[in-house]
Design a protein around this motif. Sequence first.
Motif, mmCIF file in Angstrom:
data_model
loop_
_atom_site.group_PDB
_atom_site.id
_atom_site.type_symbol
_atom_site.label_atom_id
_atom_site.label_comp_id
_atom_site.label_asym_id
_atom_site.label_seq_id
_atom_site.Cartn_x
_atom_site.Cartn_y
_atom_site.Cartn_z
ATOM 1 N N ARG A 89 0.875 -1.260 0.023
ATOM 2 C CA ARG A 89 -0.131 0.216 0.004
ATOM 3 C C ARG A 89 0.962 1.166 0.010
ATOM 4 O O ARG A 89 1.677 1.470 0.789
ATOM 5 C CB ARG A 89 -1.046 0.078 1.316
ATOM 6 C CG ARG A 89 -1.819 1.473 1.262
ATOM 7 C CD ARG A 89 -2.652 1.149 2.261
ATOM 8 N NE ARG A 89 -3.888 0.312 2.195
ATOM 9 C CZ ARG A 89 -4.248 -0.709 2.792
ATOM 10 N NH1 ARG A 89 -3.710 -1.066 3.962
ATOM 11 N NH2 ARG A 89 -5.263 -1.451 2.530
ATOM 12 N N ASN A 90 0.599 2.274 -0.833
ATOM 13 C CA ASN A 90 1.681 3.280 -1.201
ATOM 14 C C ASN A 90 2.948 2.812 -1.217
ATOM 15 O O ASN A 90 3.899 3.460 -0.626
ATOM 16 C CB ASN A 90 1.357 4.236 -0.007
ATOM 17 C CG ASN A 90 0.007 4.832 0.004
ATOM 18 O OD1 ASN A 90 -0.937 5.125 -0.753
ATOM 19 N ND2 ASN A 90 -0.530 4.836 1.243
ATOM 20 N N GLY A 91 3.409 1.917 -1.903
ATOM 21 C CA GLY A 91 4.712 1.514 -1.926
ATOM 22 C C GLY A 91 5.334 0.652 -0.908
ATOM 23 O O GLY A 91 6.336 0.363 -1.132
ATOM 24 N N LYS A 92 4.438 0.399 0.301
ATOM 25 C CA LYS A 92 5.157 -0.136 1.409
ATOM 26 C C LYS A 92 4.304 -1.260 1.544
ATOM 27 O O LYS A 92 3.139 -1.411 1.598
ATOM 28 C CB LYS A 92 5.114 0.738 2.631
ATOM 29 C CG LYS A 92 6.182 1.877 2.158
ATOM 30 C CD LYS A 92 6.241 2.665 3.420
ATOM 31 C CE LYS A 92 7.286 4.143 3.379
ATOM 32 N NZ LYS A 92 7.037 4.913 4.398
ATOM 33 N N PRO A 93 5.009 -2.432 2.202
ATOM 34 C CA PRO A 93 4.312 -3.693 2.641
ATOM 35 C C PRO A 93 3.395 -3.413 3.927
ATOM 36 O O PRO A 93 3.736 -2.478 4.792
ATOM 37 C CB PRO A 93 5.273 -4.342 3.038
ATOM 38 C CG PRO A 93 6.541 -4.181 2.479
ATOM 39 C CD PRO A 93 6.327 -2.697 2.293
ATOM 40 N N HIS A 94 2.052 -3.815 3.906
ATOM 41 C CA HIS A 94 1.241 -3.603 4.847
ATOM 42 C C HIS A 94 1.515 -4.522 6.178
ATOM 43 O O HIS A 94 1.400 -5.659 6.022
ATOM 44 C CB HIS A 94 -0.156 -3.719 4.381
ATOM 45 C CG HIS A 94 -1.384 -3.594 5.657
ATOM 46 N ND1 HIS A 94 -1.669 -2.296 6.190
ATOM 47 C CD2 HIS A 94 -1.934 -4.527 6.162
ATOM 48 C CE1 HIS A 94 -2.487 -2.428 7.136
ATOM 49 N NE2 HIS A 94 -2.723 -3.879 7.071
ATOM 50 N N LEU A 95 1.651 -3.892 7.295
ATOM 51 C CA LEU A 95 1.874 -4.869 8.451
ATOM 52 C C LEU A 95 0.831 -5.094 9.163
ATOM 53 O O LEU A 95 -0.118 -4.187 9.553
ATOM 54 C CB LEU A 95 2.861 -4.096 9.498
ATOM 55 C CG LEU A 95 4.448 -3.460 8.948
ATOM 56 C CD1 LEU A 95 5.266 -3.023 10.080
ATOM 57 C CD2 LEU A 95 5.035 -4.882 8.005
#
Length: 321
Positions: free
Chosen positions: A57-63
């Motif tokens: 999401r937005n280029g980053k993995p969702h934790l």
Amino acid sequence: MNRAIGKNSQVLQILAREIQELISQEEIDMEGLQEIRLRVGSPVILNIRGKERIPKRNGKPHLVTKTEMRETVDYISSYSLYAFEEELRQGFLTVEGGHRVGMAGKVIMDQGTIKNIQYISSVNIRVAHEVKDCAGKVLPYLTYNQQLYHTLIISPPGCGKTTLLRDLIRQISDGNRWIQGESVGVVDERSELGACHLGIAQNELGIRTDILDGCPKAEGMLMLIRSMAPKILAVDEIGAPEDIHAMEYAMHCGCRMLATVHGTSMAEVQKKPVLQQLIQKKRFGRYVVLKNGIHIGEVEGIYDERGTLLYREQYEKGACV
């Protein structure tokens, strides 16, 4: 949500809404989706045809958050995790559609035995796939004069044994050029074969099939012999001594057995104490060994009761995908 994801809405519906949206925004081959892994504080990990993928999401993995994990567990258990205590003692439960959900967290012990799992921190959803006709290349080697040999399918976890067993049941029940249609009794202890919902199978298991859903294998085999007089008995993942005793009884009663067991080779299964006698007595006429290959359902080999290789090279890779 694209059409492929819509076909697998059963899986998405048991996920927290934020995670549903995360996966829905991805271009995912849902037909090849094997696992969805959630761990608190770690990214969502998808296993698609044996390869990992991390949605972003937005280029980053969702934790995954604790709140999302709680929401997911609530959906999986219909807000009543305690109702699934018996299943959770095994570390997993099965949801509508036959999808298996494994859980890890704080284990609660009671007098030396596992009572429940609390504070769930990890969830692994193994996506069930009904693949019709995937047993077509195997079935000719498991039959003679349109009758089934006692057959044991040997497979490492996640390599397609349940998918193969499901299609064998369907083809044997309906009948075809290799086997006449036979009454099949299925003991579906984990609701993965028929994926019954309110007693009705969601997967197609054939016109002559009777299912005991959610019933322990040993008790179920005896119940079906007494009540439904099946010609074939099918069970998934045997292993307990009582399973073996029930299978021997069924064989003596004239039932043909179709079963699966975890293992990587004939040699490994021959060393399992509960199976040694059946193998030494040559009770199984056929052994189908699946391998951990590139595709689900790859056959390492089909063997007869003496361990002689009957079939290998001709198998088309990925036929059970």
